[in-house]
Design a protein around this motif. Structure first.
Motif, short mmCIF file in Angstrom:
data_model
loop_
_atom_site.label_atom_id
_atom_site.label_comp_id
_atom_site.label_asym_id
_atom_site.label_seq_id
_atom_site.Cartn_x
_atom_site.Cartn_y
_atom_site.Cartn_z
N LEU A 193 0.40 -0.82 -0.31
CA LEU A 193 0.21 -0.28 0.60
C LEU A 193 0.89 1.51 0.08
N VAL A 194 2.04 0.62 0.84
CA VAL A 194 2.47 2.36 0.88
C VAL A 194 3.70 2.19 0.39
N HIS A 252 7.83 -8.82 -2.44
CA HIS A 252 7.81 -10.78 -1.79
C HIS A 252 8.17 -12.02 -2.43
N LEU A 297 12.07 -11.70 -3.23
CA LEU A 297 12.96 -12.33 -2.47
C LEU A 297 12.46 -12.37 -0.83
N ASP A 298 12.32 -13.49 -0.30
CA ASP A 298 11.69 -13.60 1.07
C ASP A 298 12.22 -13.25 2.18
N ILE A 299 12.16 -11.70 2.73
CA ILE A 299 13.45 -11.55 3.90
C ILE A 299 12.80 -12.13 5.36
N LEU A 319 9.97 -1.50 3.94
CA LEU A 319 8.72 -1.27 3.98
C LEU A 319 8.10 -2.46 4.44
N ALA A 320 8.61 -4.21 3.76
CA ALA A 320 7.50 -5.14 4.00
C ALA A 320 7.75 -5.98 5.30
N ALA A 321 6.68 -5.95 5.64
CA ALA A 321 5.95 -6.30 6.65
C ALA A 321 4.51 -7.20 7.03
N THR A 365 1.25 -7.34 8.55
CA THR A 365 1.05 -6.03 8.90
C THR A 365 -0.80 -6.04 9.68
N SER A 373 7.60 2.33 10.79
CA SER A 373 7.09 1.66 11.97
C SER A 373 6.25 2.24 12.18
N TYR A 410 1.43 -7.39 16.74
CA TYR A 410 1.87 -6.11 15.72
C TYR A 410 3.42 -5.42 16.04
N LYS A 413 6.98 -4.89 15.88
CA LYS A 413 7.57 -3.49 15.67
C LYS A 413 8.54 -2.88 16.32
N PRO A 435 -2.28 5.19 6.86
CA PRO A 435 -2.16 5.60 6.11
C PRO A 435 -3.01 5.38 4.91
N LYS A 478 -5.52 -3.54 -1.82
CA LYS A 478 -5.46 -4.17 -0.52
C LYS A 478 -6.25 -2.63 -0.22
N1 LIG Z 1 -1.31 0.34 6.44
C1 LIG Z 1 -0.98 0.80 7.81
O1 LIG Z 1 -2.16 0.92 8.45
C2 LIG Z 1 0.00 0.69 8.95
C3 LIG Z 1 0.31 1.67 9.21
C4 LIG Z 1 1.57 1.98 10.33
C5 LIG Z 1 2.41 1.58 9.55
N2 LIG Z 1 2.79 0.99 8.93
C6 LIG Z 1 4.02 0.04 8.35
O2 LIG Z 1 4.25 0.51 6.62
C7 LIG Z 1 5.33 -0.33 6.73
C8 LIG Z 1 4.22 -0.04 4.55
O3 LIG Z 1 2.55 -1.01 5.14
P1 LIG Z 1 1.25 -1.27 3.91
O4 LIG Z 1 0.95 -1.16 4.50
O5 LIG Z 1 2.02 -0.46 3.02
O6 LIG Z 1 1.43 -2.85 4.16
P2 LIG Z 1 1.44 -3.93 2.86
O7 LIG Z 1 -0.02 -3.45 1.90
O8 LIG Z 1 0.70 -4.66 3.49
O9 LIG Z 1 2.34 -4.64 2.39
C9 LIG Z 1 3.21 -5.24 2.83
C10 LIG Z 1 4.45 -5.64 1.82
O10 LIG Z 1 5.62 -6.38 3.01
C11 LIG Z 1 5.54 -7.25 1.65
N3 LIG Z 1 5.77 -8.73 2.51
C12 LIG Z 1 5.29 -9.20 3.85
N4 LIG Z 1 6.03 -10.44 4.22
C13 LIG Z 1 7.34 -10.53 3.39
C14 LIG Z 1 8.32 -11.50 3.86
N5 LIG Z 1 7.75 -12.03 4.60
N6 LIG Z 1 9.15 -10.91 2.73
C15 LIG Z 1 9.05 -9.82 2.00
N7 LIG Z 1 8.39 -9.05 1.45
C16 LIG Z 1 7.02 -9.52 2.70
C17 LIG Z 1 4.46 -7.91 1.29
O11 LIG Z 1 3.86 -8.88 0.24
P3 LIG Z 1 3.02 -10.06 0.33
O12 LIG Z 1 1.78 -9.55 -0.19
O13 LIG Z 1 3.16 -10.23 -1.46
O14 LIG Z 1 2.99 -11.21 1.16
C18 LIG Z 1 3.68 -6.54 0.65
O15 LIG Z 1 4.58 -6.00 -0.04
C19 LIG Z 1 4.76 -1.57 7.07
O16 LIG Z 1 5.96 -1.45 7.76
C20 LIG Z 1 4.19 -1.28 7.92
O17 LIG Z 1 3.89 -1.59 9.10
C21 LIG Z 1 1.30 0.56 7.96
#
Ligand SMILES: NC(=O)c1ccc[n+]([C@@H]2O[C@H](COP(=O)([O-])OP(=O)(O)OC[C@H]3O[C@@H](n4cnc5c(N)ncnc54)[C@H](OP(=O)(O)O)[C@@H]3O)[C@@H](O)[C@H]2O)c1
Length: 284
Positions: A12-13, A32, A35-37, A58-60, A62, A100, A124, A128, A151, A159
């Motif tokens: 998303l971000v 992902h 590369l699997d981190i 940013l991968a996490a 979530t 984070s 979660y 973090k 976000p 998503k």
């Molecule tokens: N969304 C929120 O509400 C929020 C709020 C505060 C902070 N954050 C932080 O901001 C960052 C970005 O969030 P986001 O909402 O953009 O997250 P997201 O849309 O869920 O994207 C997370 C990404 O991480 C990838 N990922 C998951 N497991 C992995 C692995 N083992 N190896 C490599 N990649 C992997 C996912 O790939 P797949 O989908 O292919 O598994 C996905 O593309 C994160 O660090 C999150 O903690 C998010």
């Protein structure tokens, strides 16, 4: 041009950051399926073959509700995965930026600034925070932590963020039960990108909050969405935080997060973010 390797590139971000800053930096997007981190050997092999100046992570894992049951997976991705990437950045002497969350705070004694004490209430947030401790800017001078909160963006098929979830419910005329006695701090992802651009160009070894300039209850947030997009606000009813968390554990109640260190860019309020989105969707 600075070369930035970025994990979570299809999330998303991350995907919006790449869209918006593609003219300013050369991105090496890492998804992902590339590369699997959580595999240390693969992490080191993958990065052994590319050159970069910055690693933005940013991968996490979530899914906040599911993390309460999938503790090990959340730990593996958010803590171990981050530690491998951090070790890699240290070994290559590259700058490391970790994304984070406001969920590192308890939500019991707001507001939260960069120097407030983290005390996560859910798995979660805990993972973090554990990752933050590992890469604490004190341990490696080339590291930075950026905390973001709730976000949201105009569009993203893969998503739905909270804003588009609420909006779709109202568009589909489905009733929405929204919490009145809690706070969230919605952050327009386009603003996160602008803030990040500044922080990359003016890198310092520190923690920053890049968060929206308005905290409001989920009930107020949904009501604002209804007003801005001319949707039926009577579909929104009230629920208490206590009732809501029975089915959605792991979230802090008063997530009013602010910044003392962001003196470089004024982040939008939720109302301003919604107006910007309306323009982007050409509804104005
Ligand atoms: N969304 C929120 O509400 C929020 C709020 C505060 C902070 N954050 C932080 O901001 C960052 C970005 O969030 P986001 O909402 O953009 O997250 P997201 O849309 O869920 O994207 C997370 C990404 O991480 C990838 N990922 C998951 N497991 C992995 C692995 N083992 N190896 C490599 N990649 C992997 C996912 O790939 P797949 O989908 O292919 O598994 C996905 O593309 C994160 O660090 C999150 O903690 C998010």
């Amino acid at each position: 041009m600075l070369k930035i390797a970025i994990t979570g590139a299809s999330g998303l971000v991350g995907s919006r950051i790449i869209d918006l800053l593609g003219q300013d930096f050369t991105f090496i997007p890492i998804s992902h399926n590339q590369l699997d981190i959580t595999n240390k050997e693969k992490v080191f092999r993958f990065f052994g073959e590319i050159s970069f100046d910055f690693l933005i992570h940013l991968a996490a894992y979530t899914n906040v509700t599911k993390a309460e049951e999938e503790k090990e997976i959340a730990y593996l991705i958010n803590v171990k995965g981050t530690s491998y990437l951090f070790d890699l950045a240290v070994s290559k002497k590259k700058k490391f930026i970790f994304f984070s969350t406001d969920f590192v705070f308890s939500g019991k004694n707001p507001p939260y600034f960069e120097n407030s004490k983290p005390e996560p209430v859910g798995v979660y947030g805990l993972t973090k925070y554990q990752a933050e401790l590992l890469i604490s800017p004190k341990t490696y001078p080339n590291s930075m932590i950026i905390r973001i909160a709730y976000p949201y963006r105009a569009q993203f098929r893969k998503k739905a963020d909270f804003f588009r979830k609420f909006k779709s419910f109202l568009e589909e005329k489905k009733p929405l039960k929204m919490i009145t006695d809690a706070l969230m701090t919605p952050t327009f992802i386009d603003d996160i990108a602008i803030g990040l651009k500044y922080l990359v160009k003016n890198f310092t070894n520190d923690i920053f909050h890049l968060v929206g300039s308005q905290s409001l209850s989920p009930f107020e947030a949904a009501s604002l969405i209804a007003r801005v997009f001319n949707l039926d606000k009577d579909l929104i009813s009230k629920i208490s935080f206590e009732e809501y968390v029975k089915n959605h554990p792991g979230i802090p109640q008063f997530s009013e997060i602010k910044s003392k260190k962001n003196i470089f860019f004024r982040m939008k309020s939720f109302e301003e973010g919604l107006s910007a989105i309306k323009k982007q969707l050409s509804l104005d």
